[in-house]
Design a protein around this motif. Sequence first.
Motif, mmCIF file in Angstrom:
data_model
loop_
_atom_site.group_PDB
_atom_site.id
_atom_site.type_symbol
_atom_site.label_atom_id
_atom_site.label_comp_id
_atom_site.label_asym_id
_atom_site.label_seq_id
_atom_site.Cartn_x
_atom_site.Cartn_y
_atom_site.Cartn_z
ATOM 1 N N SER A 175 -2.501 -18.073 21.308
ATOM 2 C CA SER A 175 -2.825 -19.024 20.242
ATOM 3 C C SER A 175 -1.695 -20.034 20.040
ATOM 4 O O SER A 175 -0.522 -19.744 20.304
ATOM 5 C CB SER A 175 -3.042 -18.282 18.914
ATOM 6 O OG SER A 175 -4.123 -17.401 18.988
ATOM 7 N N ASP A 176 -2.079 -21.218 19.548
ATOM 8 C CA ASP A 176 -1.082 -22.175 19.056
ATOM 9 C C ASP A 176 -0.494 -21.627 17.765
ATOM 10 O O ASP A 176 -1.214 -21.055 16.934
ATOM 11 C CB ASP A 176 -1.745 -23.526 18.762
ATOM 12 C CG ASP A 176 -2.203 -24.229 20.019
ATOM 13 O OD1 ASP A 176 -1.383 -24.457 20.907
ATOM 14 O OD2 ASP A 176 -3.416 -24.529 20.101
ATOM 15 N N THR A 177 0.791 -21.787 17.581
ATOM 16 C CA THR A 177 1.414 -21.414 16.307
ATOM 17 C C THR A 177 2.142 -22.624 15.759
ATOM 18 O O THR A 177 2.736 -23.406 16.515
ATOM 19 C CB THR A 177 2.409 -20.253 16.468
ATOM 20 O OG1 THR A 177 3.458 -20.653 17.352
ATOM 21 C CG2 THR A 177 1.725 -19.021 17.002
ATOM 22 N N VAL A 178 2.064 -22.785 14.439
ATOM 23 C CA VAL A 178 2.755 -23.914 13.812
ATOM 24 C C VAL A 178 3.453 -23.456 12.535
ATOM 25 O O VAL A 178 2.956 -22.575 11.830
ATOM 26 C CB VAL A 178 1.785 -25.075 13.479
ATOM 27 C CG1 VAL A 178 1.297 -25.756 14.742
ATOM 28 C CG2 VAL A 178 0.614 -24.598 12.641
ATOM 29 N N TRP A 228 3.662 -20.456 8.101
ATOM 30 C CA TRP A 228 3.481 -20.245 9.553
ATOM 31 C C TRP A 228 2.071 -19.717 9.781
ATOM 32 O O TRP A 228 1.581 -18.871 9.027
ATOM 33 C CB TRP A 228 4.498 -19.227 10.045
ATOM 34 C CG TRP A 228 4.341 -18.791 11.485
ATOM 35 C CD1 TRP A 228 4.712 -19.484 12.593
ATOM 36 C CD2 TRP A 228 3.798 -17.542 11.972
ATOM 37 N NE1 TRP A 228 4.445 -18.780 13.736
ATOM 38 C CE2 TRP A 228 3.879 -17.558 13.382
ATOM 39 C CE3 TRP A 228 3.263 -16.427 11.352
ATOM 40 C CZ2 TRP A 228 3.442 -16.511 14.188
ATOM 41 C CZ3 TRP A 228 2.821 -15.361 12.145
ATOM 42 C CH2 TRP A 228 2.920 -15.412 13.542
ATOM 43 N N THR A 229 1.375 -20.256 10.792
ATOM 44 C CA THR A 229 0.034 -19.784 11.071
ATOM 45 C C THR A 229 -0.270 -19.825 12.555
ATOM 46 O O THR A 229 0.280 -20.665 13.287
ATOM 47 C CB THR A 229 -1.026 -20.605 10.308
ATOM 48 O OG1 THR A 229 -2.316 -20.079 10.594
ATOM 49 C CG2 THR A 229 -0.992 -22.071 10.703
ATOM 50 N N PHE A 232 5.727 -16.999 3.590
ATOM 51 C CA PHE A 232 4.661 -17.673 2.856
ATOM 52 C C PHE A 232 3.402 -17.658 3.729
ATOM 53 O O PHE A 232 3.481 -17.890 4.941
ATOM 54 C CB PHE A 232 5.025 -19.133 2.532
ATOM 55 C CG PHE A 232 6.146 -19.272 1.549
ATOM 56 C CD1 PHE A 232 5.923 -19.067 0.196
ATOM 57 C CD2 PHE A 232 7.431 -19.606 1.978
ATOM 58 C CE1 PHE A 232 6.965 -19.213 -0.724
ATOM 59 C CE2 PHE A 232 8.469 -19.742 1.073
ATOM 60 C CZ PHE A 232 8.238 -19.535 -0.278
ATOM 61 N N VAL A 233 2.263 -17.373 3.111
ATOM 62 C CA VAL A 233 1.000 -17.314 3.851
ATOM 63 C C VAL A 233 0.114 -18.473 3.444
ATOM 64 O O VAL A 233 -0.257 -18.608 2.272
ATOM 65 C CB VAL A 233 0.275 -15.974 3.594
ATOM 66 C CG1 VAL A 233 -1.109 -15.986 4.244
ATOM 67 C CG2 VAL A 233 1.101 -14.812 4.132
ATOM 68 N N HIS A 234 -0.166 -19.301 4.427
ATOM 69 C CA HIS A 234 -1.133 -20.391 4.246
ATOM 70 C C HIS A 234 -2.474 -19.759 3.876
ATOM 71 O O HIS A 234 -2.982 -18.870 4.571
ATOM 72 C CB HIS A 234 -1.199 -21.180 5.553
ATOM 73 C CG HIS A 234 -2.539 -21.614 6.012
ATOM 74 N ND1 HIS A 234 -3.339 -22.471 5.295
ATOM 75 C CD2 HIS A 234 -3.228 -21.323 7.148
ATOM 76 C CE1 HIS A 234 -4.447 -22.695 5.975
ATOM 77 N NE2 HIS A 234 -4.406 -22.000 7.101
ATOM 78 N N THR A 235 -3.045 -20.178 2.756
ATOM 79 C CA THR A 235 -4.227 -19.516 2.207
ATOM 80 C C THR A 235 -5.423 -20.450 2.253
ATOM 81 O O THR A 235 -5.481 -21.436 1.503
ATOM 82 C CB THR A 235 -3.949 -19.043 0.768
ATOM 83 O OG1 THR A 235 -2.854 -18.113 0.803
ATOM 84 C CG2 THR A 235 -5.159 -18.386 0.154
#
Length: 969
Positions: free
Chosen positions: A216-219, A239-240, A345-348
């Motif tokens: 997967s791409d990660t950013v 980060w996702t 931190f979790v992108h929601t």
Amino acid sequence: MTDTSEKIDYSKTLYLPQTEFPMRAGLPQKEPETVARWQEMDLYRLMRKDAAGRPQFVLHDGPPYANGNIHIGHALNKVLKDVITRSFQMRGYDSNYVPGWDCHGLPIEWKIEEQYRAKGKNKDEVPVNEFRRECRDFAAHWIQVQTEEFQRLGIEGDFKQPYTTMNFHAEARIAGELLKFAMSGQLYRGSKPVMWSVVERTALAEAEVEYHDHESDTVWVKFPVAESTALQDTFVVIWTTTPWTLPGNRAISFSPRIGYGLYEVTAAENDFGPQAGEKLIFADALAEESFAKAKLGYQRLRDIPADELGAITCAHPLKGLGDGYDFAVPLLPGDHVTDDAGTGFVHTAPGHGREDFDAWMDAGAALRARGIDPAIPFTVDDAGYYTKDAPGLGPDREGGPARVIDDKGKKGDANDAVIKALIARDMLFARGRLKHSYPHSWRSKKPIIFRNTPQWFVYMDKDLGDATTLRSRALKAIDDTRFVPAAGQARLRAMIQDRPDWVLSRQRAWGVPICVFADEDGNVLKDEAVNQRILEAFETEGADAWFAEGARERFLAEKANEPWTQVMDILDVWFDSGSSHTFTLEDRPDLKWPADVYLEGSDQHRGWFHSSLLESCGTRGRAPYDTVITHGFTMDEEGRKMSKSLGNTVVPQEIMAKSGADILRLWVMTTDYWEDQRLGQNVIQTNIDAYRKLRNTIRWMLGTLAHDTGEDVAPADMPELERLMLHRLAELDELVRKGYDNFDFKRVTRALLDFMVIELSAFYFDVRKDALYCDAPSSLRRRASLQVVRKLFDSLVTWLAPMLPFTTEEAWLERYPDARSVHLAQFPEVPAAWRDAELAEKWRRIRQVRRVVTGALEIERKEKTIGSSLEAAPVVYVADPELQAAIADRDMAEICIVSGIDIRHEAAPAGAFTLDEVPGVGVVFARAGGQKCARSWRYTDDVGADPAFPDVSARDAAALHELQALGRL
């Protein structure tokens, strides 16, 4: 009397084994003939007739899918079921096995669609019920194919009247169960992120998902802090591994249990991203790793406490793209956030993940208080394209909407489009690639996505009016269920404890519909008259009635003018099979509810065991089973998963064609089936070798019993050796019955194989061959031995019958030609009074001495000093007092199969043969004296004692006189 010895062929005076039971089994040729015979005689019906009135034992069949030839997993599964049902049938139960098939669902739809594409037909142009008819015909074809393959395995059951989920009655009952959930308020329409297959255009259940490695791409993405004087010009970094979900972002989650800090960039070596002087917030445990990824120098400025984080609101990093993203992004506390990886931190994105959804919904009131709209966007459609809820990336994008995954399951351009937009806004901190475990559809083997769609669900935690919920009922049912192996209980419990609401809807055509009517808000019409019309139609016409022209008006009748919408989604096929207990166990008078046993592969903890549990608990308050048995999966001989690409698959049809079904069944019986098993040519050969020994033991018994007159000798009058065998039968009877009760087939098989090969062939039969072949007809020893062999045969063949149905049938009919089938017999009663532990202990010691003697003779054989043990008369030194007592007054020459033996109660001289495991015993070889008996081949001093038969021993001469008197000489 005149000497007649020259006229006699002594071999014809011996009771040598006589049987037509062949040494070479010829299973591949003989087994199909046996199947045909069973079908002609209708063995299944005879078994039911014989079992009438007995207590019922029911194993409910987990339905295989009707879309191809059976594989090795099917063979393992069906053999285990067959052994269970046969073993209970032969132990006083009415153990009726009704096979079943799962017929609805996507795999069959795909096959029909493939046929359409090959013919240039468009599925959308074909009337839905015509398409469904072709699906039905396809399933019916494979049911017939699999029926023949299962019967070739020796599976016995009601193949003339199996259950199928596409049977009209079954479809009506499935619909009826769905309506029970609807009427009780457990069914609702909701908008939640579900696992979605773009390739298949449908929602998926947990049981339809498997995990494979995926790159997967990660950013790392910067979210600008929008409302905080102290943190002005600062960024929160997430980060996702799913950049495509960023248009659906509505919040950032953090953990109050994690330490966070404010960091400043001191040096930058990258082409894009942060520059010196930028301030960013990270979890302290992940800051160093993150800055290294972005090739940045940094310094930590201060702590950022949880209460400060909770007050932050950020701007969306895509703000300004198209006409959207001009909304606040709050920081929300979340228990799912860790500092194991990423940034802390979790992108929601509540439309793209369960935990994101839960965090967003839990914050609903707080969001409204902060003036934030809690609505969840629909950013991705069923084909994987961005919608209008993803401005600048959807239909308003130059060139058309970006796509997450294409029709072939390949990566689309959505990630690249998002990353490009982030770079253009200077919101990309860093990027990379990550190989990780990712969910794939188990059918298409392609990656799936999580997307927010309207679906039909069953509540897991709604109060059902009796202070219980579906979850609490299911957890209690698990506690009340026996699991084999026991670890299955914890596994299923963990799945139920953590599972979300049950999503029932699928966007397909072949299956039972969610046959409800709903208003625009998703409220279900609760009208028993409407429901009755639906169920009556399904009973006579099948579920096709729902899709027929005029169905809405037909079912709604007088309510047709009201604004009710007919739901056209299809039920999850797991609901179909999860309801099978209703239209089989409840509706068939020859079965009972609940089932005694459900048995499937361990993957069914999240499949059939799971859906059956939820369906039954939701409608009946308990599980539809008392016991759950699981088996593992079959690997190749090196422990690798079987696959066509590796060329390591083992096909049951090939094993049966080459070696026979009983060989395959013996393999199943000798495995630790609850674990993963291994199978290959070497394993098959090992089972062939074991089978040959087993078959030869049965063959010898049949040959010997050709001379059996059926005369009984009271056990008390039998020699000790016969009483020892009766004791062992009594021990084995208990072991076999307990083994079958505990579904521990390996223990049963191992015990029976060892007994037949080690205790019978290599010991008891070996010792008794002389008496059985040579003794006079009146000999008590011979008559007692024949009776014991008869008991052994009857017990062993019936005990083995559930496992090896073909071989035992052949043996039984050879012994009892007028019998209908061994499978109509019962395990024989073995009296507990036959047990004699003291006798067994005595003979354990006798056999210890025998082992040393046979070991010494084996050396002489190898050195060709002797050809037969009867040429020996060894001197045996026994210094151990317990062993001396055990062999006292025993004919050790007979037991050791020698012509003579000299037992001395003293230590063995130097050079004597000994065994370390039998201290106190030594053997010195000596040749037998006397003359060789022409009939028994023993060396004795009384050869010629009877002038009528001058070349045989006195024992053999007496036997010949009896035979002569009976006119058999």
